[in-house]
Design a protein around this motif. Structure first.
Motif, PDB file in Angstrom:
ATOM      1  N   GLN A  83      26.190 -18.596   7.603  1.00 41.71           N
ATOM      2  CA  GLN A  83      27.138 -18.943   6.528  1.00 41.71           C
ATOM      3  C   GLN A  83      28.448 -18.153   6.538  1.00 41.71           C
ATOM      4  O   GLN A  83      29.519 -18.712   6.357  1.00 41.71           O
TER       5      GLN A  83
ATOM      6  N   GLU B  48      30.856 -14.248  -0.661  1.00 46.08           N
ATOM      7  CA  GLU B  48      31.212 -14.595   0.721  1.00 46.08           C
ATOM      8  C   GLU B  48      32.388 -15.572   0.734  1.00 46.08           C
ATOM      9  O   GLU B  48      33.339 -15.405   1.517  1.00 46.08           O
TER      10      GLU B  48
ATOM     11  N   SER C 133      26.498 -26.110   0.882  1.00 47.09           N
ATOM     12  CA  SER C 133      25.284 -25.301   1.034  1.00 47.09           C
ATOM     13  C   SER C 133      24.853 -24.797  -0.332  1.00 47.09           C
ATOM     14  O   SER C 133      25.690 -24.382  -1.140  1.00 47.09           O
TER      15      SER C 133
ATOM     16  N   GLU D  14      19.181 -19.305  12.207  1.00 47.38           N
ATOM     17  CA  GLU D  14      20.482 -19.951  11.976  1.00 47.38           C
ATOM     18  C   GLU D  14      20.799 -20.899  13.126  1.00 47.38           C
ATOM     19  O   GLU D  14      20.587 -20.557  14.285  1.00 47.38           O
TER      20      GLU D  14
ATOM     21  N   GLY E  72      18.145 -14.211  -1.515  1.00 44.14           N
ATOM     22  CA  GLY E  72      19.393 -13.722  -2.103  1.00 44.14           C
ATOM     23  C   GLY E  72      19.372 -12.225  -2.396  1.00 44.14           C
ATOM     24  O   GLY E  72      20.406 -11.635  -2.738  1.00 44.14           O
TER      25      GLY E  72
ATOM     26  N   GLN F 121      23.875 -18.533 -11.769  1.00 48.67           N
ATOM     27  CA  GLN F 121      24.847 -19.407 -11.104  1.00 48.67           C
ATOM     28  C   GLN F 121      25.789 -20.070 -12.107  1.00 48.67           C
ATOM     29  O   GLN F 121      26.953 -20.358 -11.792  1.00 48.67           O
TER      30      GLN F 121
ATOM     31  N   VAL G 132      24.207 -27.935   4.815  1.00 45.41           N
ATOM     32  CA  VAL G 132      22.940 -27.227   5.021  1.00 45.41           C
ATOM     33  C   VAL G 132      21.889 -27.921   4.156  1.00 45.41           C
ATOM     34  O   VAL G 132      21.889 -27.772   2.932  1.00 45.41           O
TER      35      VAL G 132
ATOM     36  N   HIS H 200      26.252 -23.811  -4.704  1.00 47.01           N
ATOM     37  CA  HIS H 200      25.435 -23.648  -5.910  1.00 47.01           C
ATOM     38  C   HIS H 200      25.857 -22.395  -6.687  1.00 47.01           C
ATOM     39  O   HIS H 200      25.327 -22.131  -7.756  1.00 47.01           O
TER      40      HIS H 200
ATOM     41  N   TRP I 253      19.800 -24.373   8.455  1.00 45.02           N
ATOM     42  CA  TRP I 253      20.283 -23.069   7.973  1.00 45.02           C
ATOM     43  C   TRP I 253      21.479 -22.685   8.849  1.00 45.02           C
ATOM     44  O   TRP I 253      21.404 -22.809  10.079  1.00 45.02           O
TER      45      TRP I 253
ATOM     46  N   LYS J 184      22.176  -5.953   4.684  1.00 48.59           N
ATOM     47  CA  LYS J 184      23.562  -5.581   5.024  1.00 48.59           C
ATOM     48  C   LYS J 184      23.844  -4.142   4.572  1.00 48.59           C
ATOM     49  O   LYS J 184      24.466  -3.353   5.293  1.00 48.59           O
TER      50      LYS J 184
ATOM     51  N   GLY K 146      25.420 -19.143  -6.003  1.00 49.87           N
ATOM     52  CA  GLY K 146      24.632 -17.906  -5.956  1.00 49.87           C
ATOM     53  C   GLY K 146      25.609 -16.748  -5.753  1.00 49.87           C
ATOM     54  O   GLY K 146      26.692 -16.948  -5.194  1.00 49.87           O
ATOM     55  N   TRP K 147      25.231 -15.543  -6.195  1.00 51.81           N
ATOM     56  CA  TRP K 147      26.212 -14.454  -6.150  1.00 51.81           C
ATOM     57  C   TRP K 147      26.656 -14.116  -4.723  1.00 51.81           C
ATOM     58  O   TRP K 147      27.828 -13.853  -4.460  1.00 51.81           O
ATOM     59  N   ASN K 148      25.704 -14.136  -3.777  1.00 56.85           N
ATOM     60  CA  ASN K 148      26.099 -13.821  -2.394  1.00 56.85           C
ATOM     61  C   ASN K 148      27.071 -14.867  -1.872  1.00 56.85           C
ATOM     62  O   ASN K 148      28.095 -14.530  -1.268  1.00 56.85           O
ATOM     63  N   SER K 149      26.752 -16.127  -2.101  1.00 55.81           N
ATOM     64  CA  SER K 149      27.645 -17.195  -1.641  1.00 55.81           C
ATOM     65  C   SER K 149      29.009 -17.063  -2.314  1.00 55.81           C
ATOM     66  O   SER K 149      30.048 -17.268  -1.682  1.00 55.81           O
TER      67      SER K 149
HETATM   68  N1  UDP Z   1      22.818 -18.402   3.701  1.00 60.53           N
HETATM   69  C1  UDP Z   1      22.860 -18.465   5.076  1.00 60.53           C
HETATM   70  N2  UDP Z   1      22.816 -19.696   5.647  1.00 60.53           N
HETATM   71  C2  UDP Z   1      22.730 -20.847   4.934  1.00 60.53           C
HETATM   72  C3  UDP Z   1      22.708 -20.754   3.525  1.00 60.53           C
HETATM   73  C4  UDP Z   1      22.764 -19.505   2.939  1.00 60.53           C
HETATM   74  O1  UDP Z   1      22.949 -17.454   5.762  1.00 60.53           O
HETATM   75  O2  UDP Z   1      22.675 -21.919   5.538  1.00 60.53           O
HETATM   76  C5  UDP Z   1      22.865 -17.057   3.094  1.00 60.53           C
HETATM   77  C6  UDP Z   1      24.157 -16.845   2.374  1.00 60.53           C
HETATM   78  O3  UDP Z   1      25.132 -16.379   3.289  1.00 60.53           O
HETATM   79  C7  UDP Z   1      23.773 -15.839   1.301  1.00 60.53           C
HETATM   80  C8  UDP Z   1      22.290 -16.133   1.038  1.00 60.53           C
HETATM   81  O4  UDP Z   1      21.842 -16.942   2.123  1.00 60.53           O
HETATM   82  O5  UDP Z   1      23.949 -14.526   1.789  1.00 60.53           O
HETATM   83  C9  UDP Z   1      22.054 -16.910  -0.239  1.00 60.53           C
HETATM   84  O6  UDP Z   1      22.252 -16.078  -1.325  1.00 60.53           O
HETATM   85  P1  UDP Z   1      22.862 -16.634  -2.670  1.00 60.53           P
HETATM   86  O7  UDP Z   1      22.902 -15.490  -3.628  1.00 60.53           O
HETATM   87  O8  UDP Z   1      24.140 -17.305  -2.438  1.00 60.53           O
HETATM   88  O9  UDP Z   1      21.864 -17.769  -3.134  1.00 60.53           O
HETATM   89  P2  UDP Z   1      20.278 -17.828  -3.387  1.00 60.53           P
HETATM   90  O10 UDP Z   1      19.655 -18.167  -2.094  1.00 60.53           O
HETATM   91  O11 UDP Z   1      19.856 -16.485  -3.913  1.00 60.53           O
HETATM   92  O12 UDP Z   1      20.140 -18.917  -4.381  1.00 60.53           O
END
Ligand code: UDP
Length: 487
Positions: free
Chosen positions: A370, A393, A308, A288, A52, A410, A337, A385, A367, A59, A387-390
């Motif tokens: 996403q 996105e 996911s 992926e 994460g 989260q 996922v 879940h 995987w 990026k 997560g900040w990236n999710s």
């Molecule tokens: N991600 C991905 N494919 C998946 C699941 C997650 O590419 O099947 C990427 C998602 O796009 C995000 C990162 O993994 O950029 C997960 O970051 P997030 O902050 O959401 O959660 P963490 O993994 O830190 O709990």
């Protein structure tokens, strides 16, 4: 004007990615020659070693090189090995790895040990790397970019008088409470290990959601060792976040101005997304499975539930069974996922029977790409879940959420999704702490019929897009940062 010069670097203990033109070759360098660009500005990017963190930093690095700045991306060997297998062969980012620091006999699966040992050994290697680069006549490290949790990198940069940028990869409200840790301790709200001393809500301002004592950014239910480890790092980073030259945030002003206003020096420059939705694998730890995209092509528009849970969530066997049965009960197409390490037991046997039963409408991958999945017209909602990236996105693609937070920030992200932005619903556990198949089924159906949530999600999508396009707030901030590090 840029020109190319060639120098001999003596980086014996380092694992370095060589960048000839744009061809990446990975090799251990022992007194090896490689080419570097002459007067090009050069920054070192050092994310905390977790998915994460690495993904948004990669990026961000791509956006920086697009502006003619050279980027060297530093990670421990255990991350570097993963990046090597998933990064495209042609990449403008130079990867450098440092040893993990594990002693013979240490368990490489012990993540806490692994990260601690890496952070212990990294300052020496980091200083060497900077000195080697700076020794050359035409190169100079102008800035170190890290996420605040890699304190040893910031200590080295501070001692060497190098400018420091902290890119905070999680939400601004989370950063605001982390920066309040000294005051929370002083006021007797938490102790020096981060344990809450009172069972009361913690408000930083009446305008953003409060934290409960068990849902703080360092809360890891049932895992006190991990919680203390995390708290120690967050506490330590306080000093450097206050000292750094730039404090960037992977958020945008219009999304959360109230939390951003609590940190006056913060520069929102997000959302950090793939620059190009057809490019993937950037910063992924696992390959992926892009076959799910052609599977999505065959599903009706707005029909697929995407489930996911990021890179670290772990389920008990009972909870995993309920999730699988819930997805089956809904009777709609779903893409799930299920990472191979999502439970401690073996996943394969369980999934075998389930896969056969749901083969006509369900797809399970280890995987996924996403961002591309979320942007696909067949995707209806995101069981996440949080997560900040999710979260960012999903927001950027206008997808409604069904929230299932696991730990740390989260919980707060879920509060924003459900109560502030109103783009999702939360799942509630039963009296045994289990989220049942019936709860999943009911909430998904409620979510899919909620037009208000859909409308809000589309509004946020537009706002996110505006912030990173010409004239947008985040793009202006990013461009101004680039101008400053160039000079
Ligand atoms: N991600 C991905 N494919 C998946 C699941 C997650 O590419 O099947 C990427 C998602 O796009 C995000 C990162 O993994 O950029 C997960 O970051 P997030 O902050 O959401 O959660 P963490 O993994 O830190 O709990």
């Amino acid at each position: 004007m840029y020109f190319t010069a060639y120098h001999t670097f003596q980086l014996s203990p380092l694992l370095v990615t060589r960048d000839f033109g744009y061809d990446l070759l990975f090799c251990r360098l022992q007194n090896l020659e490689f080419g570097v660009m002459g007067s090009q500005p050069h920054v070192l990017v050092v994310p905390y070693p977790a998915q994460g963190h690495v993904a948004p930093f990669m990026k961000f690095s791509h956006r920086i090189v697009d502006h003619g700045i050279k980027v060297t991306f530093v990670s421990p060997e255990f991350i570097h090995e993963r990046l090597k297998t998933t990064m495209p062969m042609k990449s403008p980012i130079r990867l450098v790895s440092f040893p993990d620091g594990l002693e013979p006999g240490d368990d490489p699966n012990d993540k806490i040990k692994l990260i601690n040992s890496f952070l212990e050994v990294m300052p020496g290697h980091f200083k060497d790397l900077i000195e080697k680069i700076n020794e050359s006549d035409d190169e100079h490290i102008g800035c170190v970019i890290t996420d605040g949790m890699v304190v040893p990198a910031l200590e080295v940069a501070e001692k060497m008088g190098i400018k420091m940028a902290v890119l905070w990869p999680a939400g601004p409200a989370t950063l605001a409470i982390i920066l309040s840790i000294p005051k929370l301790i002083q006021d007797g709200i938490i102790d020096i290990r981060g344990t809450p001393l009172k069972n009361e809500l913690i408000w930083l301002s009446k305008e953003i959601p409060a934290w409960t004592s068990t849902k703080l950014p360092w809360s890891c239910p049932g895992d006190s060792k991990r919680q203390e480890f995390l708290f120690r790092h967050l506490f330590r980073m306080n000093h450097f976040v206050k000292q750094c030259n730039w404090l960037l945030s992977n958020s945008f002003y219009e999304l959360d101005s109230l939390a951003l206003n609590l940190i006056p020096e913060i520069i929102p420059a997000g959302p950090l997304l793939l620059a190009n939705q057809s490019g993937s694998h950037i910063g992924s730890f696992w390959p992926e499975d892009s076959t799910c995209l052609s599977w999505l092509d065959k599903q009706p528009v707005g029909s697929v539930i995407y489930a996911s849970f990021g890179s670290t969530s772990i389920f008990s066997q009972q909870q995993l069974d309920e999730l699988a049965l819930g997805l089956e009960l809904i009777g709609q197409p779903f893409l799930w996922v299920a990472r191979s390490d999502i439970i401690n037991e073996t996943l394969t046997k369980f999934l075998y029977g389930f896969r056969t039963r749901i083969a006509d409408r369900g797809r399970i991958v280890n995987w996924a790409p996403q961002e591309q999945v979320l942007a696909h017209p067949s995707t209806a909602c995101f069981l996440s879940h949080c997560g900040w990236n999710s979260t960012l996105e999903g927001i950027s693609m206008g997808v409604p959420f069904l929230c299932w937070p696991y730990f740390t920030d989260q919980f707060q992200n879920k509060s924003y999704i459900c109560d502030v932005w109103k783009v999702g619903l939360g799942l509630n556990p039963d009296e045994n702490g289990i989220i049942t198949r019936h709860e999943i089924n009911i909430k998904i159906k409620t979510l899919l019929f909620d037009d208000g949530i859909k409308t809000n999600a589309l509004k946020l999508k537009e706002m996110a897009k505006k912030s990173v396009t010409e004239g947008g707030s985040s793009l202006k901030n990013f461009e101004s940062f680039i101008e400053q590090i160039k000079h």
